[in-house]
Design an enzyme around this catalytic site. Structure first.
Site, mmCIF file in Angstrom:
data_model
loop_
_atom_site.group_PDB
_atom_site.id
_atom_site.type_symbol
_atom_site.label_atom_id
_atom_site.label_comp_id
_atom_site.label_asym_id
_atom_site.label_seq_id
_atom_site.Cartn_x
_atom_site.Cartn_y
_atom_site.Cartn_z
ATOM 1 N N TYR A 175 6.525 20.709 26.829
ATOM 2 C CA TYR A 175 5.334 21.334 27.155
ATOM 3 C C TYR A 175 5.356 22.758 27.369
ATOM 4 C CZ TYR A 175 1.396 22.757 30.165
ATOM 5 O OH TYR A 175 0.399 23.394 31.029
ATOM 6 N N LYS A 204 3.839 26.665 25.110
ATOM 7 C CA LYS A 204 3.251 27.664 25.768
ATOM 8 C C LYS A 204 3.881 29.076 25.454
ATOM 9 C CE LYS A 204 -0.236 25.572 28.270
ATOM 10 N NZ LYS A 204 -1.616 26.093 28.180
ATOM 11 N N TRP A 259 9.087 10.361 45.238
ATOM 12 C CA TRP A 259 9.984 10.572 44.174
ATOM 13 C C TRP A 259 10.874 11.661 44.616
ATOM 14 C CZ3 TRP A 259 8.767 10.309 38.319
ATOM 15 C CH2 TRP A 259 8.236 8.964 37.909
ATOM 16 N N ASP A 292 13.903 14.984 40.098
ATOM 17 C CA ASP A 292 13.291 15.975 40.984
ATOM 18 C C ASP A 292 12.664 17.083 40.393
ATOM 19 O OD1 ASP A 292 13.998 15.638 43.760
ATOM 20 O OD2 ASP A 292 15.981 16.202 43.630
ATOM 21 N N HIS A 325 0.056 15.537 39.133
ATOM 22 C CA HIS A 325 1.153 16.307 39.583
ATOM 23 C C HIS A 325 1.235 16.128 41.183
ATOM 24 C CE1 HIS A 325 1.500 19.010 36.145
ATOM 25 N NE2 HIS A 325 0.266 18.890 36.074
#
Length: 317
Positions: free
Chosen positions: A140, A144, A206, A273, A183
């Site tokens: 991703y 960009k 998480w 993480d 998110h």
């Protein structure tokens, strides 16, 4: 906002019905700009014929390119190929046809995910090419970065006025709260509200909680885009953020207190993480177009939680 700047301007907003678009579009609708917000069911931005039709129909003077295929760390990990293909095709075609149709201003929305995995804090725009992005976000983030390269190359060869804004993690009303794709902030709000409603005694989160993030309230993000569109015409990317850093553990504590959850938080350290730290140097935005985030983080969280509670009530009805 400079109302004279927007007066009678034809503005194309891709992704105008999405999370960021729901905050940006009403602000621009209050001006005398002529807005065109295409729907994905009518125009597929990955297809050349659809993009050709889009620009030929509307002939925009300004393009604000919000459209994106993305999600949280879990979603990114499961769909790297789809995310890469969809974004690289959308971005390339939208920039190319903005050039062909001699758009006066192109506003590309970039991401903090483009930065290298290990970057000095705070992230400066000059750090963007110092390494490879965090692996789960790389497909991703790299699309960009390629949009930035494309706009800079087009500026050099064609005099194309394209700018690139590097937005940090956003949050607020109308976000994606699905645990499959959201998110961190909407995912946590979803989990804790659900636990309260179902009388659960624990919530699993998480990672380790030791990583940090920076969060920008969605209304501030929309204001930044408006100011940059009005005032910035430079080739260099500009960080857009709130200029502060918070650990995920601290974030969870905030949300626990604001939602009223009184059970146990279980950290699933087998889950990723993501990038170790995120915090932007936002000085260029303040210097170039006088943007500074206004919403205090705790206030923004309260608004987001209340919106989600009301949204869930409507869904249940």
């Amino acid at each position: 906002m400079d109302l004279n700047f927007w007066k009678h301007k034809k503005v194309l907003i891709t992704g105008g019905t999405g999370f960021l678009g729901k905050s940006l579009t009403p602000k621009l609708a209050s001006t005398e700009a002529e807005l065109f917000i295409p729907r994905s069911k009518d125009f597929d931005f990955r297809e050349k014929d659809d993009v050709t039709k889009l620009f030929s129909c509307f002939l925009p003077e300004i393009v604000i390119h919000l459209a994106v295929h993305g999600g949280g760390i879990g979603y990114m990990s499961k769909h790297p190929a789809e995310i890469y293909y969809d974004n690289v095709m959308m971005n390339t075609l939208i920039v190319e046809y903005s050039r062909i149709h001699e758009v006066k201003k192109f506003v590309g929305i970039g991401t903090v995910c483009s930065y290298p995995k290990y970057t000095h804090i705070p992230f400066k725009e000059s750090d963007l090419w110092e390494g490879y992005p965090e692996e789960t976000n790389a497909p991703y983030g790299l699309t960009k970065k390629m949009m930035l390269v494309q706009t800079q190359a087009y500026r050099q060869e064609y005099g194309f006025n394209g700018i690139h804004l590097l937005l940090v993690n956003m949050y607020g009303p109308h976000d994606d709260f699905s645990l499959d794709s959201s998110h961190v902030i909407p995912a946590l709000i979803n989990k804790f509200i659900d636990a309260i409603e179902k009388n659960k005694t624990e919530v699993v989160v998480w990672g380790t909680g030791n990583v940090s993030r920076e969060f920008l309230y969605i209304e501030d993000a929309a204001d930044a885009i408006i100011l940059a569109t009005e005032k910035y015409n430079g080739s260099e990317p500009v960080n857009i953020g709130a200029g502060f850093e918070i650990s995920i553990k601290e974030l969870v504590e905030f949300i626990v207190n604001l939602t009223g959850f009184d059970g146990n938080v279980i950290w699933d350290k087998t889950k990723p993480d993501g990038q170790p730290r995120r915090c932007l140097d936002t000085s260029r935005a303040e210097i170039e177009f006088e943007f500074k985030a206004k919403c205090k983080f705790k206030d923004g969280l309260k608004k987001t939680i209340e919106w989600y509670k009301n949204y869930m009530k409507l869904i249940i009805k």
